[in-house]
Motif scaffolding. Sequence first.
Motif, PDB file in Angstrom:
ATOM      1  N   THR A 146       0.834  -1.208   0.000  1.00 40.08           N
ATOM      2  CA  THR A 146       0.000   0.000   0.000  1.00 40.08           C
ATOM      3  C   THR A 146       0.868   1.257   0.000  1.00 40.08           C
ATOM      4  N   THR A 147       2.017   1.173   0.659  1.00 43.27           N
ATOM      5  CA  THR A 147       2.945   2.310   0.661  1.00 43.27           C
ATOM      6  C   THR A 147       3.441   2.573  -0.754  1.00 43.27           C
ATOM      7  N   LYS A 148       3.782   1.495  -1.465  1.00 42.85           N
ATOM      8  CA  LYS A 148       4.273   1.614  -2.841  1.00 42.85           C
ATOM      9  C   LYS A 148       3.173   2.176  -3.751  1.00 42.85           C
ATOM     10  N   TYR A 149       1.954   1.742  -3.503  1.00 44.55           N
ATOM     11  CA  TYR A 149       0.804   2.245  -4.256  1.00 44.55           C
ATOM     12  C   TYR A 149       0.672   3.759  -4.084  1.00 44.55           C
ATOM     13  N   ALA A 150       0.731   4.205  -2.833  1.00 47.53           N
ATOM     14  CA  ALA A 150       0.585   5.634  -2.539  1.00 47.53           C
ATOM     15  C   ALA A 150       1.711   6.451  -3.168  1.00 47.53           C
ATOM     16  N   GLU A 151       2.937   5.930  -3.104  1.00 52.34           N
ATOM     17  CA  GLU A 151       4.087   6.623  -3.677  1.00 52.34           C
ATOM     18  C   GLU A 151       3.910   6.849  -5.176  1.00 52.34           C
ATOM     19  N   ALA A 152       3.552   5.780  -5.886  1.00 55.48           N
ATOM     20  CA  ALA A 152       3.429   5.864  -7.343  1.00 55.48           C
ATOM     21  C   ALA A 152       2.272   6.776  -7.741  1.00 55.48           C
ATOM     22  N   LEU A 153       1.164   6.689  -7.008  1.00 55.63           N
ATOM     23  CA  LEU A 153       0.013   7.556  -7.295  1.00 55.63           C
ATOM     24  C   LEU A 153       0.423   9.031  -7.201  1.00 55.63           C
ATOM     25  N   LEU A 154       1.086   9.385  -6.130  1.00 55.73           N
ATOM     26  CA  LEU A 154       1.508  10.771  -5.941  1.00 55.73           C
ATOM     27  C   LEU A 154       2.563  11.194  -6.963  1.00 55.73           C
ATOM     28  N   ALA A 155       3.430  10.248  -7.341  1.00 54.08           N
ATOM     29  CA  ALA A 155       4.487  10.557  -8.315  1.00 54.08           C
ATOM     30  C   ALA A 155       3.902  10.961  -9.656  1.00 54.08           C
ATOM     31  N   VAL A 156       2.871  10.248 -10.102  1.00 51.59           N
ATOM     32  CA  VAL A 156       2.231  10.566 -11.383  1.00 51.59           C
ATOM     33  C   VAL A 156       1.411  11.850 -11.270  1.00 51.59           C
ATOM     34  N   LYS A 157       0.719  12.016 -10.166  1.00 56.45           N
ATOM     35  CA  LYS A 157      -0.150  13.193 -10.000  1.00 56.45           C
ATOM     36  C   LYS A 157       0.637  14.502  -9.979  1.00 56.45           C
ATOM     37  N   PHE A 158       1.821  14.486  -9.377  1.00 49.49           N
ATOM     38  CA  PHE A 158       2.576  15.727  -9.202  1.00 49.49           C
ATOM     39  C   PHE A 158       3.843  15.799 -10.066  1.00 49.49           C
ATOM     40  N   ARG A 159       3.932  14.994 -11.119  1.00 54.43           N
ATOM     41  CA  ARG A 159       5.123  15.003 -11.972  1.00 54.43           C
ATOM     42  C   ARG A 159       5.167  16.254 -12.838  1.00 54.43           C
ATOM     43  N   VAL A 160       6.372  16.565 -13.325  1.00 51.82           N
ATOM     44  CA  VAL A 160       6.579  17.737 -14.182  1.00 51.82           C
ATOM     45  C   VAL A 160       7.481  17.321 -15.343  1.00 51.82           C
ATOM     46  N   LYS A 161       7.788  18.279 -16.222  1.00 50.63           N
ATOM     47  CA  LYS A 161       8.742  18.034 -17.306  1.00 50.63           C
ATOM     48  C   LYS A 161       9.977  18.892 -17.079  1.00 50.63           C
ATOM     49  N   ASP A 162      11.166  18.304 -17.381  1.00 53.19           N
ATOM     50  CA  ASP A 162      12.400  19.064 -17.213  1.00 53.19           C
ATOM     51  C   ASP A 162      12.672  19.901 -18.458  1.00 53.19           C
TER      52      ASP A 162
END
Length: 463
Positions: free
Chosen positions: A106-122
């Motif tokens: 569940t921790t891994k699930y939460a991490e990946a969800l947040l990573a996609v939601k708040f990602r940006v482009k360099d």
Amino acid sequence: MDTFMVLLEKIQTFIWGPPTLILLMGTGLYFTFKLKGIQLFKFPKALKSIFEKEEGAGDVSPFATLCTTLAADIGTGSIVGVATALRIGGPGAMFWMWMSALLGMTTKYAEALLAVKFRVKDENGEIAGGPMYYIQNGMGEKFRWLAKLFAFFGVVTALLGCGTFPQVNAITESVSTSFHIPVIVIGIVVTVLTAVVTLGGIKSISKVAQFVVPFMAIFFIGGSFVILAWNYKALPAAFAEIFSCAFSKESAIGGATGTAIISFMTAMRTGVARGVYTNEAGLGSSPIVAAAAKTDSCVKQGLISMTSVFFTTIVTCSMTGLVIISSGLLEQSTLSGSVLVTQAYNSGLPFNIGMYMVAVGIIFFSFTTILGWNYYGERCILYLTGSTKSIKLFKVVYIAAIAAAPFLTLEPIWLMADITNALMIIPNLIALLGLRKVVVEETKKYFDREERTKVNVSRTVTQ
């Protein structure tokens, strides 16, 4: 050197003490309840999602991100690391690896969800994401210091912990022992191969991962299954030993040279630490690559990433651990981790096949971990400096660390890896708990929408 080792052991014991264990296991337990056991009830959907074609912003496919995550997760910790954990923490450490994995899904699930939601482009148009971005963009600018702290620890872990020294050292020791190839030759080959692949960036790394991960999984897990099937009569006793030692106030392992007393806390600390080392749940590293997935759904990518914990710890590490425990060699406490796992596999297969199987497994597992952690380190250094030019310098330093690794001693390396892991965990878990409402709300919206779609389809069919 003895003084340095004692210092590292004290730091490792302190940093993996009750506060870190409570934070790590407590975060997983919290998300397990709030997400209604998503790791169990939505696991079939997660497996199905791996092979579904997904379109959206991103650099690589969701399947490629999973393979890259597995490539980084399933390293020497899944073989030598498990043996070391069992030698230090006893059979009970295996149980706590399982517990850390179950909650860690569940921790891994939460991490990946947040990573996609708040990602940006360099500045090159490539995706950049992970804890440093969901801390800054999710929790706000006032927490930028926490994001930088995580990124700094990420660079240190890539260079001194998970990414370089333990992996290269394991390859060197295994290949040198099994195939009698000089250490310097092994070091040169690993360094050159690392340079060739990593200079190509995430797309190059993911292509190698997609090819190597399925092969190495079938090879090592298949061989382990054969040994366990052949030695099936010893499995009930092995499981009994795991569960009895996991909760006993203290248990003993040892051979003719003496008996080692293993406390409950030692078994728990060692099992959880090694579990995190192998599946990286809570570490914050995997969401860095999960953010690069071509997807429009942060929840779906969370489900896919969640499966990596199952494959690394519940499957791969369990195979290694059960082979060792059922072999009866764990009682010979004088054996080092690498020797213990090699002899355990040799005892289950004829003609020294086990030795070569472990050697090949370590080569592939460790090399892919080196590749994955190069990418993690790149993204962390990019966040710290804000310039893609710093990535080139990081790669040079990373490759130099790979070249030096074969000539370093193994014992302090494992301790340093455990310490740097914990330093990444703390800021990441603070962020997960700080953004817990986002995770719960996004999950609820996704599955509510899915349920409404099913109802509408059902009504259309009946009409």
